[in-house]
Motif scaffolding. Structure first.
Motif, PDB file in Angstrom:
ATOM      1  N   LYS A 140       0.835  -1.208   0.000  1.00 25.00           N
ATOM      2  CA  LYS A 140       0.000   0.000   0.000  1.00 25.00           C
ATOM      3  C   LYS A 140       0.867   1.253   0.000  1.00 25.00           C
ATOM      4  O   LYS A 140       0.608   2.202  -0.752  1.00 25.00           O
ATOM      5  CB  LYS A 140      -0.930   0.006   1.222  1.00 25.00           C
ATOM      6  CG  LYS A 140      -2.174  -0.858   1.059  1.00 25.00           C
ATOM      7  CD  LYS A 140      -3.047  -0.829   2.303  1.00 25.00           C
ATOM      8  CE  LYS A 140      -3.759   0.508   2.468  1.00 25.00           C
ATOM      9  NZ  LYS A 140      -4.687   0.465   3.637  1.00 25.00           N
ATOM     10  N   ASN A 143       2.373   1.895  -3.242  1.00 20.85           N
ATOM     11  CA  ASN A 143       1.394   2.018  -4.335  1.00 20.85           C
ATOM     12  C   ASN A 143       1.702   1.034  -5.450  1.00 20.85           C
ATOM     13  O   ASN A 143       1.560   1.340  -6.627  1.00 20.85           O
ATOM     14  CB  ASN A 143       1.333   3.449  -4.882  1.00 20.85           C
ATOM     15  CG  ASN A 143       0.279   4.262  -4.149  1.00 20.85           C
ATOM     16  OD1 ASN A 143      -0.870   3.836  -4.004  1.00 20.85           O
ATOM     17  ND2 ASN A 143       0.682   5.413  -3.652  1.00 20.85           N
ATOM     18  N   GLU A 182     -10.228  -3.940  -1.997  1.00 20.50           N
ATOM     19  CA  GLU A 182      -9.537  -3.113  -1.009  1.00 20.50           C
ATOM     20  C   GLU A 182      -8.180  -2.606  -1.492  1.00 20.50           C
ATOM     21  O   GLU A 182      -7.695  -1.575  -1.026  1.00 20.50           O
ATOM     22  CB  GLU A 182      -9.382  -3.891   0.295  1.00 20.50           C
ATOM     23  CG  GLU A 182     -10.726  -4.217   0.961  1.00 20.50           C
ATOM     24  CD  GLU A 182     -10.582  -4.901   2.309  1.00 20.50           C
ATOM     25  OE1 GLU A 182      -9.444  -5.052   2.798  1.00 20.50           O
ATOM     26  OE2 GLU A 182     -11.631  -5.287   2.877  1.00 20.50           O
ATOM     27  N   ALA A 184      -7.362  -1.930  -4.778  1.00 19.06           N
ATOM     28  CA  ALA A 184      -7.419  -1.270  -6.092  1.00 19.06           C
ATOM     29  C   ALA A 184      -6.835   0.137  -6.081  1.00 19.06           C
ATOM     30  O   ALA A 184      -6.075   0.512  -6.978  1.00 19.06           O
ATOM     31  CB  ALA A 184      -8.858  -1.241  -6.595  1.00 19.06           C
ATOM     32  N   LYS A 185      -7.173   0.928  -5.066  1.00 15.75           N
ATOM     33  CA  LYS A 185      -6.717   2.335  -5.054  1.00 15.75           C
ATOM     34  C   LYS A 185      -5.211   2.460  -4.836  1.00 15.75           C
ATOM     35  O   LYS A 185      -4.633   3.525  -5.071  1.00 15.75           O
ATOM     36  CB  LYS A 185      -7.485   3.147  -4.011  1.00 15.75           C
ATOM     37  CG  LYS A 185      -7.244   2.746  -2.567  1.00 15.75           C
ATOM     38  CD  LYS A 185      -8.070   3.617  -1.616  1.00 15.75           C
ATOM     39  CE  LYS A 185      -7.857   3.258  -0.147  1.00 15.75           C
ATOM     40  NZ  LYS A 185      -8.411   1.936   0.184  1.00 15.75           N
ATOM     41  N   ASN A 186      -4.567   1.397  -4.378  1.00 16.09           N
ATOM     42  CA  ASN A 186      -3.119   1.411  -4.181  1.00 16.09           C
ATOM     43  C   ASN A 186      -2.372   0.567  -5.205  1.00 16.09           C
ATOM     44  O   ASN A 186      -1.232   0.157  -4.975  1.00 16.09           O
ATOM     45  CB  ASN A 186      -2.772   0.933  -2.765  1.00 16.09           C
ATOM     46  CG  ASN A 186      -3.254   1.895  -1.693  1.00 16.09           C
ATOM     47  OD1 ASN A 186      -4.188   1.591  -0.952  1.00 16.09           O
ATOM     48  ND2 ASN A 186      -2.646   3.072  -1.625  1.00 16.09           N
ATOM     49  N   ASN A 187      -3.023   0.311  -6.337  1.00 15.68           N
ATOM     50  CA  ASN A 187      -2.378  -0.432  -7.423  1.00 15.68           C
ATOM     51  C   ASN A 187      -1.885  -1.812  -6.974  1.00 15.68           C
ATOM     52  O   ASN A 187      -0.821  -2.272  -7.373  1.00 15.68           O
ATOM     53  CB  ASN A 187      -1.214   0.384  -8.019  1.00 15.68           C
ATOM     54  CG  ASN A 187      -0.669  -0.229  -9.306  1.00 15.68           C
ATOM     55  OD1 ASN A 187      -1.367  -0.972 -10.010  1.00 15.68           O
ATOM     56  ND2 ASN A 187       0.583   0.058  -9.612  1.00 15.68           N
ATOM     57  N   ARG A 189      -2.826  -5.587  -7.289  1.00 13.82           N
ATOM     58  CA  ARG A 189      -3.656  -6.491  -8.082  1.00 13.82           C
ATOM     59  C   ARG A 189      -3.494  -7.911  -7.555  1.00 13.82           C
ATOM     60  O   ARG A 189      -2.383  -8.358  -7.259  1.00 13.82           O
ATOM     61  CB  ARG A 189      -3.273  -6.424  -9.565  1.00 13.82           C
ATOM     62  CG  ARG A 189      -3.445  -5.022 -10.140  1.00 13.82           C
ATOM     63  CD  ARG A 189      -3.102  -4.947 -11.612  1.00 13.82           C
ATOM     64  NE  ARG A 189      -2.980  -3.557 -12.039  1.00 13.82           N
ATOM     65  CZ  ARG A 189      -2.609  -3.173 -13.250  1.00 13.82           C
ATOM     66  NH1 ARG A 189      -2.312  -4.091 -14.166  1.00 13.82           N
ATOM     67  NH2 ARG A 189      -2.512  -1.889 -13.553  1.00 13.82           N
TER      68      ARG A 189
END
Length: 307
Positions: A140, A143, A182, A184-187, A189
């Motif tokens: 996180k 990113n 959860e 997705a916003k921190n790239n 996958r």
């Protein structure tokens, strides 16, 4: 374009033999620095030895790569934390986690002990949870993160004598589905690999010539597509013997019954509509199912008002 993992740091669990070994070697060959994790136990999870993982490290170093060995039992969170801390101390980041470690305790459900059930769940499910938890905040903050769960056709479709293994392998798909949302916003996958390979886990279940066709390297070729910069998200890739396919969970559009008709007899009477596959779809989250049913109820109420 050649897939490269230059500058990436990867943890591969259960990397002393079979699929994990193949994954670790290929990641290293393509530039990744690799933590080769392996408890070094037998196929049923008994025993421990660092010999296999150290051999993989030696092979990586011989090809000019960088690797460290760690014998963490993935079912033990403090040992997993130590592994992650060692990787951070050496390389300062963790980009990729391949949750591959696993054991088998196959028996029919009638003959299986609860201890055998729990142990398989601990290694496959909690092992994946522990390793993912230990790297999650790191990914996180960076990113960037790529996580691969190892699922199985035994979980998705069932396999005689593998109730414990099958349950565990479906559980990691549930874990994936929520982590995708959860992260997705921190790239970050998260994907899953469903392998069929001739490894130590399966070597006595198939003839030798078939085992050779199911080489781990064929699965690794698919696995690498799940953890590079251009990886998909929430994808289940099935691979074995040169065959590659995707698996998905679909839900039919279904039917709607007003309150006056909500009986088991009416549900059965609408079975054909309930199971019709012409409008089936993948749902992006669990909330989408509730949303769909609410929309059906609202449409019915609107039609009633118009009448």
């Amino acid at each position: 374009m050649t897939m490269s993992f230059e500058g990436k740091v990867a943890i591969v669990t259960g990397a002393g033999n079979g699929l994990g070994r193949s994954h670790a070697l290929e990641l290293a060959k393509r530039g990744a620095k690799v933590v080769v994790n392996d408890l070094g136990g037998a196929r049923d999870g008994s025993g421990a030895s660092s010999k296999a993982s150290q051999e993989v490290v030696r092979l990586i170093e011989d090809m000019g790569g960088e690797a460290i060995s760690h014998g963490a039992n993935v079912a033990n969170y403090s040992e997993v934390e130590d592994m992650v801390q060692q990787a951070m101390a050496k390389w300062g980041r963790i980009d990729i986690l391949i949750n591959n470690a696993g054991i088998l305790r196959d028996k029919s459900f009638s003959k299986m002990t609860l201890d055998d059930f729990k142990l398989v769940m601990d290694v496959h499910v909690m092992g994946s949870v522990n390793c993912t938890k230990a790297v999650w905040e790191i990914m996180k903050q960076q990113n960037y993160g790529r996580i691969v769960m190892t699922t199985s056709s035994s979980g998705m479709y069932g396999n005689f004598g593998q109730s414990n293994y099958g349950a565990a392998k479906m559980a990691v798909l549930g874990l994936m589905n929520t982590l995708v949302l959860e992260g997705a916003k921190n790239n970050i996958r998260v994907n899953s690999l469903a392998p069929t390979a001739g490894t130590r886990m399966t070597e006595d279940l198939m003839p030798e010539e078939i085992v050779k066709a199911f080489a781990p390297e064929a699965v690794t070729a698919g696995m690498l597509t799940l953890c590079d910069d251009d990886a998909p998200n929430r994808f289940i890739l099935c691979a074995g013997a040169g065959g590659y396919a995707s698996a998905s969970i679909f839900e039919t559009d279904g039917c709607f019954l007003p309150q006056s008709s909500q009986s088991p007899e009416q549900v059965r009477a609408h079975w054909d509509e309930l199971t019709a596959q012409d409008k089936q779809a993948e749902l992006a989250s669990g909330a989408k199912q509730g949303e769909k049913f609410v929309m059906k109820a609202m449409a019915f109420m609107k039609s009633q008002q118009q009448d």
